[in-house]
Design an enzyme around this catalytic site. Structure first.
Site, PDB file in Angstrom:
ATOM      1  N   SER A   1     -86.929 -81.189  91.188  1.00 50.82           N
ATOM      2  CA  SER A   1     -86.681 -81.611  92.561  1.00 50.82           C
ATOM      3  C   SER A   1     -85.890 -80.531  93.269  1.00 50.82           C
ATOM      4  CB  SER A   1     -85.909 -82.918  92.536  1.00 50.82           C
ATOM      5  OG  SER A   1     -84.843 -82.874  93.452  1.00 50.82           O
ATOM      6  N   LYS A   2     -86.226 -80.357  94.545  1.00 43.38           N
ATOM      7  CA  LYS A   2     -85.574 -79.233  95.233  1.00 43.38           C
ATOM      8  C   LYS A   2     -84.092 -79.483  95.447  1.00 43.38           C
ATOM      9  CE  LYS A   2     -87.491 -80.449  99.724  1.00 43.38           C
ATOM     10  NZ  LYS A   2     -88.720 -80.206 100.375  1.00 43.38           N
ATOM     11  N   ARG A   3     -83.670 -80.742  95.216  1.00 41.19           N
ATOM     12  CA  ARG A   3     -82.238 -80.995  95.339  1.00 41.19           C
ATOM     13  C   ARG A   3     -81.482 -80.324  94.189  1.00 41.19           C
ATOM     14  NH1 ARG A   3     -82.347 -86.300  94.747  1.00 41.19           N
ATOM     15  NH2 ARG A   3     -84.515 -86.409  95.379  1.00 41.19           N
ATOM     16  N   ARG A   4     -82.181 -80.171  93.063  1.00 45.92           N
ATOM     17  CA  ARG A   4     -81.476 -79.587  91.914  1.00 45.92           C
ATOM     18  C   ARG A   4     -81.829 -78.126  91.659  1.00 45.92           C
ATOM     19  NH1 ARG A   4     -82.286 -85.007  90.129  1.00 45.92           N
ATOM     20  NH2 ARG A   4     -84.330 -84.398  89.418  1.00 45.92           N
ATOM     21  N   ASN A   5     -83.083 -77.765  91.850  1.00 48.97           N
ATOM     22  CA  ASN A   5     -83.517 -76.377  91.584  1.00 48.97           C
ATOM     23  C   ASN A   5     -84.405 -75.947  92.729  1.00 48.97           C
ATOM     24  OD1 ASN A   5     -82.549 -75.824  89.013  1.00 48.97           O
ATOM     25  ND2 ASN A   5     -84.210 -76.952  88.050  1.00 48.97           N
TER      26      ASN A   5
END
Ligand code: GLU
Length: 474
Positions: free
Chosen positions: A244-248
């Site tokens: 997920s772009k929230r994490r990576n």
């Protein structure tokens, strides 16, 4: 044997996701390994969500990773008439039928399913409408969708990765192939285009596994040869959750912007789901082409391990020719955003900086993060360093030493170091006391590569100017 023809078929509703890039890579490696063709099809049939800038970005990212289609890129939206024609063929042959339910009626069916806690499945109310009723509805101009008539039985196929895979047809909905506005849906477009493009192997993510029986049923209904299928494991993050772009970062272009080398990202993504026979981790594209086989593709999800990517990237940086790195650094968005204009420096200078820093770089952006001072005079000095090293008894000695540096003729690593050591010895202080200050004044930091190497590269004028500024400010 027939020619191996594979395709990567992204929808331009977003940038090239690294998961998509990995799918593209497996297609590309397979095509190269088998001397086949690698094709690119942009699935842009959704007029609201597809954006031409995104198609361009996807193609740019593919090019950056070194994957160029062997035939002209196919834009799916240009084939819509053909998709409609095939939907009508299925209608005529009785493999599909008109479904006259309105959106509201379907919504009602959906709610009932929800209430009964069962998966929604279209109730086939339109399947057996008498011919006269159909005629009447058509004469009234009632809108209808075209649904594929799923036959009874089981749909089985031999997935190249998963082996025998079977689906009960009774679990498959009579899915829509053409909406009531006459637009064909993904499910039919993909079958028609794959057939027309003579695709022999469909290699895509596991998320498409449930589409496969539907597509196979359509191939069969049309009397077309069914291609081979290979469904690739999903990629999870280190917490075993969907990337997920929230994490990576998940966009391929973002990795470019973050200073990863395309060959390194390619290598890393290939290892997400594939392990070469010798389990090597740093493997060139040429080697990967030779070694690629579905026999060594994992069924289980792969974990996107950022540390491993950084390590692989650092290995590639170390092994990439400095001149090539200069070209990449000159095009770096990150350096530009941070106000570094490499065109102001000579290639000899940049090359010396890169050679000195190479061992420490995980990404090319680290050139700025760890070595900003090579390209900008420091504006601030590490506060702790000031407290620790800029102490009363050393101040006059450092000033004195700086005067000597200004007049020093032999600006080379060894002579500079020798000069400093002799000076320290004569004044009975530790060389380190001067070295710390030299580093602080020239770089603003308390850590750097060997300071004599640093100032040798920076040169006399730049070093003396920095020391002068430091003494003015402190
Ligand atoms: N366009 C689909 C996607 O982006 C891929 C279709 C396919 O590979 O069959 O998910």
């Amino acid at each position: 044997m027939n020619e191996i023809r594979v395709r990567f078929a992204p929808s331009p509703t977003g940038f090239l996701h690294v998961g998509g890039a990995r799918t593209a890579i497996f297609n590309w490696l397979y095509a190269r390994n088998k001397n086949g063709k690698f094709l690119l099809r942009i699935e842009d049939t959704d007029p609201e969500r597809s954006k031409s800038e995104l198609s361009e970005q996807i193609i740019r990212s593919m090019n950056w990773l070194g994957m160029i289609a062997d035939e002209p890129i196919v834009y799916q939206a240009l084939n819509i008439e053909r998709h409609k024609q095939v939907a009508l063929m299925l209608l005529e042959s009785g493999n599909a039928y008109r479904a006259f339910e309105t959106a509201e009626e379907l919504e009602e069916q959906r709610k009932i399913a929800q209430r009964n806690k069962v998966p929604f499945k279209y109730n086939r109310a339109s399947l057996n409408l008498p011919e006269v009723t159909i005629k009447k509805y058509l004469a009234e101009g009632r809108p209808y969708a075209v649904r594929f008539r799923v036959p009874e039985g089981i749909t089985e196929f031999d997935d190249i990765v998963h082996g025998k895979t079977s689906f009960k047809n009774s679990d498959i909905d009579d899915f829509v192939i053409m909406r009531s506005d006459g637009s064909p849906v993904y499910m039919i477009a993909v079958v028609v285009d794959d057939y027309d493009m003579k695709i022999s192997h469909i290699i895509r993510g596991d998320d498409h596994l449930s589409n496969t029986p539907k597509q196979i049923l359509m191939y069969r209904a049309l009397g077309w040869n069914v291609p081979e299928f290979a469904h690739l494991p999903m990629i999870l993050d280190e917490e075993k959750k969907k990337l997920s772009k929230r994490r990576n970062p998940v966009s391929t272009e973002e990795y470019k912007d973050k200073g990863y080398l395309p060959e390194a990202l390619f290598n890393f993504l290939t290892l997400l789901g594939f392990a070469p026979e010798n389990n090597a981790e740093v493997v060139s594209k040429e080697e990967l082409i030779k070694l690629f086989t579905f026999e060594r593709v994992n069924k289980k999800s792969a974990v996107f391990d950022m540390k491993k990517l950084n390590w692989i990237n650092s290995e590639y940086i170390r092994n990439t020719d400095t001149n090539e790195l200069i070209v990449i650094a000159k095009g770096s968005k990150y350096l530009a955003e941070n106000g570094i204009d490499l065109s102001k420096f000579t290639d000899v200078y940049i090359s010396s900086v890169i050679m000195l820093m190479k061992e420490r770089l995980n990404t090319l952006n680290d050139l700025y993060d760890f070595g900003e001072y090579f390209f900008k005079d420091p504006e601030n000095y590490d506060e702790k360093g000031i407290v620790k090293y800029w102490v009363a008894e050393i101040k006059p000695l450092f000033r004195e030493f700086s005067k000597e540096l200004e007049n020093f003729k032999h600006w080379s690593l060894l002579e500079l170091e020798e000069k400093l050591r002799i000076f320290a010895e004569n004044r009975q202080i530790k060389a380190a006391q001067l070295i710390h200050l030299l580093r602080l004044s020239v770089t603003g930091k308390t850590v750097s590569p060997g300071i004599f190497e640093v100032i040798e590269i920076m040169g006399k004028d730049s070093t003396n100017r920095r020391i002068y500024n430091f003494l003015q400010k402190n």
